[in-house]
Design an enzyme around this catalytic site. Structure first.
Site, PDB file in Angstrom:
ATOM      1  N   GLY A  44       0.839  -1.191   0.000  1.00 55.60           N
ATOM      2  CA  GLY A  44       0.000   0.000   0.000  1.00 55.60           C
ATOM      3  C   GLY A  44       0.873   1.240   0.000  1.00 55.60           C
ATOM      4  CD  GLN A  49       3.287   5.824   2.644  1.00 54.36           C
ATOM      5  OE1 GLN A  49       2.316   5.271   2.137  1.00 54.36           O
ATOM      6  NE2 GLN A  49       4.258   5.142   3.236  1.00 54.36           N
ATOM      7  CB  CYS A  91       4.982   2.254   7.394  1.00 53.10           C
ATOM      8  SG  CYS A  91       4.536   3.778   6.551  1.00 53.10           S
ATOM      9  CG  LEU A  92       6.677   1.060   1.352  1.00 54.31           C
ATOM     10  CD1 LEU A  92       6.143   1.355  -0.038  1.00 54.31           C
ATOM     11  CD2 LEU A  92       7.815   0.048   1.288  1.00 54.31           C
ATOM     12  CG  HIS A 133      -0.832   1.374   7.221  1.00 52.92           C
ATOM     13  ND1 HIS A 133       0.088   0.884   8.123  1.00 52.92           N
ATOM     14  CD2 HIS A 133      -0.146   2.219   6.409  1.00 52.92           C
ATOM     15  CE1 HIS A 133       1.273   1.437   7.858  1.00 52.92           C
ATOM     16  NE2 HIS A 133       1.164   2.234   6.827  1.00 52.92           N
ATOM     17  CD  GLU A 134      -1.074   2.577   2.724  1.00 49.04           C
ATOM     18  OE1 GLU A 134      -0.616   3.732   2.658  1.00 49.04           O
ATOM     19  OE2 GLU A 134      -0.369   1.581   2.996  1.00 49.04           O
ATOM     20  CG  HIS A 137       0.210   6.968   5.344  1.00 51.60           C
ATOM     21  ND1 HIS A 137       1.344   7.426   5.975  1.00 51.60           N
ATOM     22  CD2 HIS A 137       0.400   5.638   5.162  1.00 51.60           C
ATOM     23  CE1 HIS A 137       2.188   6.408   6.166  1.00 51.60           C
ATOM     24  NE2 HIS A 137       1.633   5.311   5.691  1.00 51.60           N
TER      25      HIS A 137
HETATM   26 CO    CO Z   1       2.482   3.461   5.737  1.00 52.15          CO
END
Ligand code: CO
Length: 162
Positions: A44, A49, A91-92, A133-134, A137
């Site tokens: 995701g 991000q 998380c990236l 989660h996204e 963000h």
């Molecule tokens: Co993330």
């Protein structure tokens, strides 16, 4: 070229803007994000991000749930949520950290497609997990915010020295 922003970057803490132009630019951005997500082995990715404070997400949970492929969500809103599930998340934007997080098990989601079509769908399992989660963000929330203050401090200290 878009680059993944890492924790400490202020854009990750901003509330992202609603999208109103469903043009080719949006479609290109979403496709670029899918590419970056795949290149980074992520499941995701939210627009903030990659430095763009807009309400756009891409998700591809195929590595953990083969029922789904790459998907694009514009202006997603959780209408209802139920149940409880504990899963390990990463998380990236927070490289190398994985921790268990409790979230709703099932969600009812309203969103728009990349062409602006409105949809309402129910999601469970990994899709529900990654969506929550996204969507966080888009509100400037990171998964480590759900951990104990001590755990958060350890993670931030380790990131600072690495
Ligand atoms: Co993330």
């Amino acid at each position: 070229m878009l680059k993944i922003r890492i924790i400490g970057d202020e854009i990750l803490r901003e509330v992202a803007e609603e999208i109103s132009d469903f043009d080719e630019k949006l479609n290109n951005l979403a496709n670029d994000m899918i590419q970056i997500m795949h290149d980074s082995d992520g499941i995701g990715l939210a627009a903030p991000q990659v430095g763009i404070s807009k309400r756009l997400l891409v998700i591809d949970v195929a590595p953990v749930d083969k029922e789904y492929g790459p998907m694009i969500f514009v202006n997603p809103v959780i209408l209802e949520s139920s149940g409880e599930a504990i899963l390990e998340e990463g998380c990236l934007s927070i490289p190398g950290i994985r921790e268990e997080v409790t979230r709703a098990e099932e969600i009812l989601l309203k969103y728009q497609t990349v062409t602006g079509e409105e949809k309402v769908e129910k999601y469970t399992g990994w899709m529900a997990r990654v969506l929550q989660h996204e969507i966080d963000h888009l509100e400037g929330v990171l998964f480590i915010d759900y951990l104990s203050p001590i755990k958060q401090k350890i993670i931030l200290n380790n990131l600072a020295v690495s």
